[in-house]
Design a protein around this motif. Structure first.
Motif, mmCIF file in Angstrom:
data_model
loop_
_atom_site.group_PDB
_atom_site.id
_atom_site.type_symbol
_atom_site.label_atom_id
_atom_site.label_comp_id
_atom_site.label_asym_id
_atom_site.label_seq_id
_atom_site.Cartn_x
_atom_site.Cartn_y
_atom_site.Cartn_z
ATOM 1 N N LYS A 1 0.843 -1.192 0.000
ATOM 2 C CA LYS A 1 0.000 0.000 0.000
ATOM 3 C C LYS A 1 0.881 1.246 0.000
ATOM 4 O O LYS A 1 1.348 1.706 1.046
ATOM 5 C CB LYS A 1 -0.928 -0.004 1.210
ATOM 6 N N CYS A 2 1.098 1.795 -1.186
ATOM 7 C CA CYS A 2 1.875 3.035 -1.323
ATOM 8 C C CYS A 2 1.063 4.177 -0.708
ATOM 9 O O CYS A 2 -0.134 4.288 -0.978
ATOM 10 C CB CYS A 2 2.160 3.306 -2.800
ATOM 11 N N PRO A 3 1.693 5.036 0.118
ATOM 12 C CA PRO A 3 0.943 6.158 0.716
ATOM 13 C C PRO A 3 0.349 7.106 -0.320
ATOM 14 O O PRO A 3 -0.612 7.815 -0.028
ATOM 15 C CB PRO A 3 1.994 6.879 1.561
ATOM 16 N N TYR A 4 0.898 7.132 -1.527
ATOM 17 C CA TYR A 4 0.414 8.053 -2.557
ATOM 18 C C TYR A 4 -0.501 7.381 -3.581
ATOM 19 O O TYR A 4 -1.438 7.997 -4.070
ATOM 20 C CB TYR A 4 1.598 8.688 -3.302
ATOM 21 N N CYS A 5 -0.224 6.115 -3.917
ATOM 22 C CA CYS A 5 -0.931 5.440 -5.019
ATOM 23 C C CYS A 5 -1.960 4.426 -4.540
ATOM 24 O O CYS A 5 -2.739 3.928 -5.353
ATOM 25 C CB CYS A 5 0.064 4.727 -5.915
ATOM 26 N N GLY A 6 -1.925 4.078 -3.256
ATOM 27 C CA GLY A 6 -2.814 3.039 -2.758
ATOM 28 C C GLY A 6 -2.195 1.660 -2.938
ATOM 29 O O GLY A 6 -1.004 1.534 -3.202
ATOM 30 N N HIS B 1 11.324 0.929 -3.493
ATOM 31 C CA HIS B 1 11.170 2.056 -4.410
ATOM 32 C C HIS B 1 9.982 1.773 -5.314
ATOM 33 O O HIS B 1 9.925 0.709 -5.947
ATOM 34 C CB HIS B 1 12.457 2.230 -5.236
ATOM 35 N N HIS B 2 9.033 2.704 -5.382
ATOM 36 C CA HIS B 2 7.871 2.506 -6.256
ATOM 37 C C HIS B 2 8.279 2.881 -7.676
ATOM 38 O O HIS B 2 7.823 3.869 -8.242
ATOM 39 C CB HIS B 2 6.669 3.307 -5.760
ATOM 40 N N SER B 3 9.154 2.052 -8.224
ATOM 41 C CA SER B 3 9.790 2.337 -9.522
ATOM 42 C C SER B 3 8.800 2.294 -10.682
ATOM 43 O O SER B 3 9.004 2.958 -11.687
ATOM 44 C CB SER B 3 10.949 1.369 -9.769
ATOM 45 N N GLY C 1 5.655 3.256 -10.418
ATOM 46 C CA GLY C 1 4.532 4.112 -10.040
ATOM 47 C C GLY C 1 4.998 5.530 -9.817
ATOM 48 O O GLY C 1 5.583 6.150 -10.708
ATOM 49 N N CYS C 2 4.810 6.015 -8.596
ATOM 50 C CA CYS C 2 5.106 7.422 -8.292
ATOM 51 C C CYS C 2 6.586 7.684 -8.034
ATOM 52 O O CYS C 2 6.979 8.823 -7.833
ATOM 53 C CB CYS C 2 4.289 7.859 -7.083
ATOM 54 N N ARG C 3 7.408 6.618 -8.016
ATOM 55 C CA ARG C 3 8.865 6.707 -7.836
ATOM 56 C C ARG C 3 9.250 7.191 -6.431
ATOM 57 O O ARG C 3 10.333 7.728 -6.227
ATOM 58 C CB ARG C 3 9.510 7.557 -8.923
HETATM 59 ZN ZN ZN Z 1 3.391 5.155 -5.297
#
Ligand code: ZN
Length: 92
Positions: free
Chosen positions: A4-9, A57-59, A61-63
């Motif tokens: 669960k990315c804090p920015y992308c879900g 690293h959300h490589s 996605g939002c990076r």
């Molecule tokens: Zn993200």
């Protein structure tokens, strides 16, 4: 496994790159007598079995750089935060 990315879900782990132990501390000096500390920081890793904090690293996605509190044996995730917040607060 889903993270669960804090920015992308919640996203599939294939979008992320795991970069290992988040608890390592970067040496503060560049003096030649600290090369052993640098070698350990850059190359030496324990292969922990169990719960640990890892850099991801959300490589795909939002990076963003994240810290995931995860059990490396069961892949259960207990929490996710940004690396910035982790470094400021010292916890996930
Ligand atoms: Zn993200």
């Amino acid at each position: 496994m889903r993270i669960k990315c804090p920015y992308c879900g919640e996203r599939p782990n294939e979008e992320f790159t795991c970069l290992g132990d988040a608890s390592l501390k970067r040496p503060t000096s560049n003096e030649p007598d600290t090369m052993d500390e640098w070698f350990d920081y850059v190359y030496i890793r324990d292969n922990l079995k169990g719960r640990m904090h890892e850099h991801w690293h959300h490589s795909g996605g939002c990076r963003s750089w994240l810290v995931v509190d995860r059990d490396t044996e069961t892949h259960e995730i207990f929490g996710v935060t940004t690396a910035r917040d982790y470094n400021a607060k010292g916890k996930v």
